[in-house]
Scaffold this active site. Sequence first.
Site, short mmCIF file in Angstrom:
data_model
loop_
_atom_site.label_atom_id
_atom_site.label_comp_id
_atom_site.label_asym_id
_atom_site.label_seq_id
_atom_site.Cartn_x
_atom_site.Cartn_y
_atom_site.Cartn_z
N LYS A 64 0.82 -1.22 0.00
CA LYS A 64 0.00 0.00 0.00
C LYS A 64 0.86 1.28 0.00
O LYS A 64 2.06 1.23 0.28
CB LYS A 64 -0.92 -0.03 1.22
CG LYS A 64 -1.94 -1.18 1.19
CD LYS A 64 -2.89 -1.10 2.39
CE LYS A 64 -3.93 -2.22 2.35
NZ LYS A 64 -4.89 -2.11 3.48
N TYR B 155 -12.66 -1.85 -3.27
CA TYR B 155 -13.11 -2.02 -1.89
C TYR B 155 -14.64 -1.92 -1.75
O TYR B 155 -15.13 -1.64 -0.65
CB TYR B 155 -12.43 -1.00 -0.99
CG TYR B 155 -11.01 -1.38 -0.59
CD1 TYR B 155 -10.77 -2.49 0.22
CD2 TYR B 155 -9.91 -0.64 -1.01
CE1 TYR B 155 -9.47 -2.84 0.60
CE2 TYR B 155 -8.61 -0.99 -0.64
CZ TYR B 155 -8.42 -2.09 0.18
OH TYR B 155 -7.13 -2.43 0.56
N ASN C 232 -1.92 0.27 6.82
CA ASN C 232 -1.37 -0.99 7.34
C ASN C 232 -0.55 -1.77 6.32
O ASN C 232 -0.44 -2.99 6.40
CB ASN C 232 -2.47 -1.83 8.00
CG ASN C 232 -3.58 -2.19 7.03
OD1 ASN C 232 -3.49 -1.91 5.85
ND2 ASN C 232 -4.61 -2.83 7.54
N HIS D 231 -2.20 -5.57 1.65
CA HIS D 231 -3.51 -6.20 1.49
C HIS D 231 -3.29 -7.64 1.06
O HIS D 231 -2.34 -7.93 0.33
CB HIS D 231 -4.32 -5.50 0.38
CG HIS D 231 -5.53 -6.28 -0.06
ND1 HIS D 231 -6.74 -6.16 0.58
CD2 HIS D 231 -5.68 -7.22 -1.03
CE1 HIS D 231 -7.60 -7.00 -0.01
NE2 HIS D 231 -6.99 -7.65 -0.97
N GLU E 43 -10.18 -10.45 -7.18
CA GLU E 43 -9.21 -9.36 -7.02
C GLU E 43 -8.09 -9.46 -8.06
O GLU E 43 -7.62 -8.44 -8.58
CB GLU E 43 -8.66 -9.36 -5.59
CG GLU E 43 -9.75 -8.96 -4.59
CD GLU E 43 -9.32 -9.08 -3.14
OE1 GLU E 43 -10.15 -8.73 -2.26
OE2 GLU E 43 -8.20 -9.51 -2.85
P1 DAT Z 1 -7.79 -6.66 6.03
O1 DAT Z 1 -7.02 -5.68 5.18
O2 DAT Z 1 -6.96 -7.19 7.17
O3 DAT Z 1 -8.44 -7.77 5.22
P2 DAT Z 1 -10.45 -5.50 6.25
O4 DAT Z 1 -10.80 -6.26 5.01
O5 DAT Z 1 -11.36 -5.67 7.43
O6 DAT Z 1 -8.97 -5.84 6.74
O7 DAT Z 1 -10.40 -3.94 5.93
C1 DAT Z 1 -9.83 -3.48 4.72
C2 DAT Z 1 -8.96 -2.30 5.03
O8 DAT Z 1 -9.75 -1.23 5.53
C3 DAT Z 1 -7.90 -2.52 6.12
O9 DAT Z 1 -6.73 -3.15 5.63
C4 DAT Z 1 -7.63 -1.13 6.58
C5 DAT Z 1 -9.01 -0.48 6.50
N1 DAT Z 1 -9.70 -0.56 7.80
C6 DAT Z 1 -10.29 -1.65 8.35
N2 DAT Z 1 -10.82 -1.37 9.54
C7 DAT Z 1 -10.55 -0.05 9.77
C8 DAT Z 1 -10.82 0.84 10.83
N3 DAT Z 1 -11.49 0.45 11.93
N4 DAT Z 1 -10.38 2.12 10.71
C9 DAT Z 1 -9.74 2.55 9.60
N5 DAT Z 1 -9.44 1.75 8.57
C10 DAT Z 1 -9.83 0.46 8.64
MG MG Z 2 -9.94 -7.71 3.81
#
Ligand code: DAT
Ligand code: MG
Length: 140
Positions: free
Chosen positions: A11, A51, A114, A117, A128
């Site tokens: 990212k 997303y 973070n 992905h 994807e």
């Molecule tokens: P992952 O990337 O671990 O699969 P996810 O699919 O639940 O996590 O969420 C997609 C992305 O969205 C994640 O990498 C970062 C962002 N995200 C998730 N929860 C968040 C939160 N509580 N606050 C801000 N960004 C968040």
């Molecule tokens: Mg995810």
Amino acid sequence: MAIERTFSMIKPDATKRNLTGAITKTLEDAGLRVVASKRVWMSRRQAEGFYAVHKERPFFDELCEFMSSGPTIVQVLEGENAILKNREVMGATNPADAAEGTIRKMFATSIGENSVHGSDAPETAAEEIRYWFSDVEIVG
Ligand code: DAT
Ligand code: MG
């Protein structure tokens, strides 16, 4: 377990800090092979499309803003049990909860920024990969 393919992204927070090589090495050291890779600066629309599953979440705008804020490396990874293995190497979504040695523990700065992905299931991996790559761009 058969050989699988999964979709991965490095990212914008990570490309900005010049961590493309370090993150790719961590993935390779875990037994994953990069079979497709390109650097993209995704548009806001591309981020929203990618997303879309999160569009009702409170963080959706912030997420799409961040993902279109700079370059991302999109990759296809191949290996035994690649989907689960990649999720393990990535670590928990929130770096504060991520295990020692995981990419998010080592490199991520916040739950939003973070660093990586990874697809979470065979169906999402296929979707994807198709979102970012054509068949001829994937060379196993
Ligand atoms: P992952 O990337 O671990 O699969 P996810 O699919 O639940 O996590 O969420 C997609 C992305 O969205 C994640 O990498 C970062 C962002 N995200 C998730 N929860 C968040 C939160 N509580 N606050 C801000 N960004 C968040
Ligand atoms: Mg995810």
